[in-house]
Design a protein around this motif. Structure first.
Motif, PDB file in Angstrom:
ATOM      1  N   TYR A  58       0.839  -1.195   0.000  1.00 36.04           N
ATOM      2  CA  TYR A  58       0.000   0.000   0.000  1.00 36.04           C
ATOM      3  C   TYR A  58       0.875   1.245   0.000  1.00 36.04           C
ATOM      4  CZ  TYR A  58      -3.741  -3.199   1.473  1.00 36.04           C
ATOM      5  OH  TYR A  58      -4.647  -4.227   1.546  1.00 36.04           O
ATOM      6  N   PHE A  59       0.483   2.229  -0.822  1.00 37.87           N
ATOM      7  CA  PHE A  59       1.156   3.531  -0.774  1.00 37.87           C
ATOM      8  C   PHE A  59       0.117   4.641  -0.907  1.00 37.87           C
ATOM      9  CE2 PHE A  59       1.317   2.531  -5.386  1.00 37.87           C
ATOM     10  CZ  PHE A  59       0.865   3.721  -5.955  1.00 37.87           C
ATOM     11  N   ARG A  60       0.526   5.854  -0.565  1.00 36.47           N
ATOM     12  CA  ARG A  60      -0.330   7.022  -0.713  1.00 36.47           C
ATOM     13  C   ARG A  60       0.000   7.726  -2.016  1.00 36.47           C
ATOM     14  NH1 ARG A  60      -4.879   7.105   2.492  1.00 36.47           N
ATOM     15  NH2 ARG A  60      -4.328   6.101   4.450  1.00 36.47           N
ATOM     16  N   GLY A  61      -0.990   7.823  -2.897  1.00 37.25           N
ATOM     17  CA  GLY A  61      -0.792   8.506  -4.161  1.00 37.25           C
ATOM     18  C   GLY A  61      -1.113   9.987  -4.049  1.00 37.25           C
ATOM     19  N   VAL A  62      -1.012  10.687  -5.159  1.00 36.90           N
ATOM     20  CA  VAL A  62      -1.342  12.116  -5.158  1.00 36.90           C
ATOM     21  C   VAL A  62      -2.777  12.289  -4.683  1.00 36.90           C
ATOM     22  CG1 VAL A  62       0.326  12.755  -6.952  1.00 36.90           C
ATOM     23  CG2 VAL A  62      -1.979  12.037  -7.609  1.00 36.90           C
ATOM     24  N   GLY A  63      -2.996  13.336  -3.900  1.00 34.88           N
ATOM     25  CA  GLY A  63      -4.315  13.560  -3.336  1.00 34.88           C
ATOM     26  C   GLY A  63      -4.607  12.743  -2.104  1.00 34.88           C
ATOM     27  N   GLY A  64      -3.640  11.904  -1.700  1.00 33.27           N
ATOM     28  CA  GLY A  64      -3.793  11.150  -0.464  1.00 33.27           C
ATOM     29  C   GLY A  64      -4.510   9.828  -0.573  1.00 33.27           C
TER      30      GLY A  64
END
Length: 319
Positions: A58-64
């Protein structure tokens, strides 16, 4: 749907427009992405294999948004660096079964397969837009005052972040990373290789997300391109905004990105594809200036293609 001969297709460059500020649009987007950390969380998968280690990543993309991937790496001595491949799935689907990834791990690959936001996998879609979201994702954000709120802008950036995370893995040689996918996954493969120039090999198969105006003119109502028809039907039946709409879609049209690719490309297409018409695909393929090869299935469309999986692996084994 009237399609062209193969010789005509090989000269076709598309009819959908490229916005005047296209390059600035993606420079701004990549600048935003550069500020995103490459942090991720690994969770051991319920699936196990004697050949590979399997994780949910899991990762945080642009915009959260929280983006989910399947990560599979070969079991081998610590410190070794091998090739990697990012994989992208078809429209509304998910990152697929573990077995395909384990087969690649058995050949020494580390594999990171991304779920697209809000589709069939575990990635969340937290995008809030003004205007309609009828029938799907192509038109999501099309009426928003800010073109940065187009859904596929974020997904294209997720593909880059996925590739960068894989390239940063201690077990992966960042100079030996490829990308592959079918349909939407093929379009995302092109986007990823265009926006992350370190992708060394790309294998897009009958890619989606290209030459939207051609897909609309071909009256494609049996695939996700039908969203464009629905938009005009309900919100612009007299086509007073036709030029504006197709110009806005130009920001997320892979034919406008394809000339950025630097790695080798194996492009796969079927000449009787009624889902992603060959002309829309050639509009992007013909703009690629990097080393490229074309594999044509003359009597096949948007379907299972014999020998394809073997050829894809062989191409990626050149990494």
């Amino acid at each position: 749907m009237n399609e062209r001969s193969l010789s005509q297709l090989q000269a076709y460059k598309g009819i959908s427009p490229k916005p005047a500020d296209f390059d600035q649009y993606w420079e701004r987007a990549l600048y935003e992405l550069d500020a995103q950390p490459l942090d991720y969380e690994l969770v051991p998968a319920e699936f196990t294999s004697e050949l590979a280690e399997c994780f949910h990543l899991y990762f945080r993309g642009v915009g959260g948004a929280r983006v989910h991937c399947k990560y599979v790496r070969p079991k081998k001595a610590a410190g070794e660096k091998g090739p990697g491949v990012v994989m992208f799935h078809g429209y509304s689907c998910d990152s697929g079964d573990w077995l395909e990834k384990v087969a690649y791990a058995a050949h020494g690959f580390s594999v990171l397969a991304m779920d697209c936001r809000g589709q069939g996998g575990l990635s969340e879609d937290n995008l809030t837009v003004q205007g309609t979201t009828i029938r799907g994702h192509i038109i999501r954000g099309i009426d928003d005052p800010d073109p940065d709120n187009l859904y596929y802008r974020n997904v294209f950036l997720d593909t880059v972040q996925t590739a960068r995370i894989l390239m940063a893995m201690p077990e992966v040689d960042p100079a030996r990373v490829g990308a592959s996918g079918l349909s939407q996954g093929g379009g995302l493969t092109v986007a990823c290789a265009s926006l992350e120039p370190r992708i060394a090999v790309a294998v897009p198969v009958y890619p989606f997300l290209s030459d939207y105006k051609r897909a609309w003119e071909a009256n494609i109502t049996t695939s996700a391109y039908e969203e464009i028809n629905y938009y005009f039907r309900f919100f612009d039946p007299h086509h007073l905004r036709e030029d504006e709409i197709f110009n806005r879609l130009g920001y997320i049209d892979i034919q406008n990105l394809a000339d950025r690719i630097q790695g080798k490309v194996l492009w796969v297409t079927g000449l009787v594809d009624t889902i992603c018409p060959p002309s829309t695909q050639f509009a992007a393929y013909n703009k690629i200036t990097a080393p490229k090869d074309l594999m044509v299935y003359h009597e096949y469309g948007h379907e299972y293609l014999p020998y394809l999986a073997d050829r894809m692996l062989q191409m990626l084994m050149t990494l």
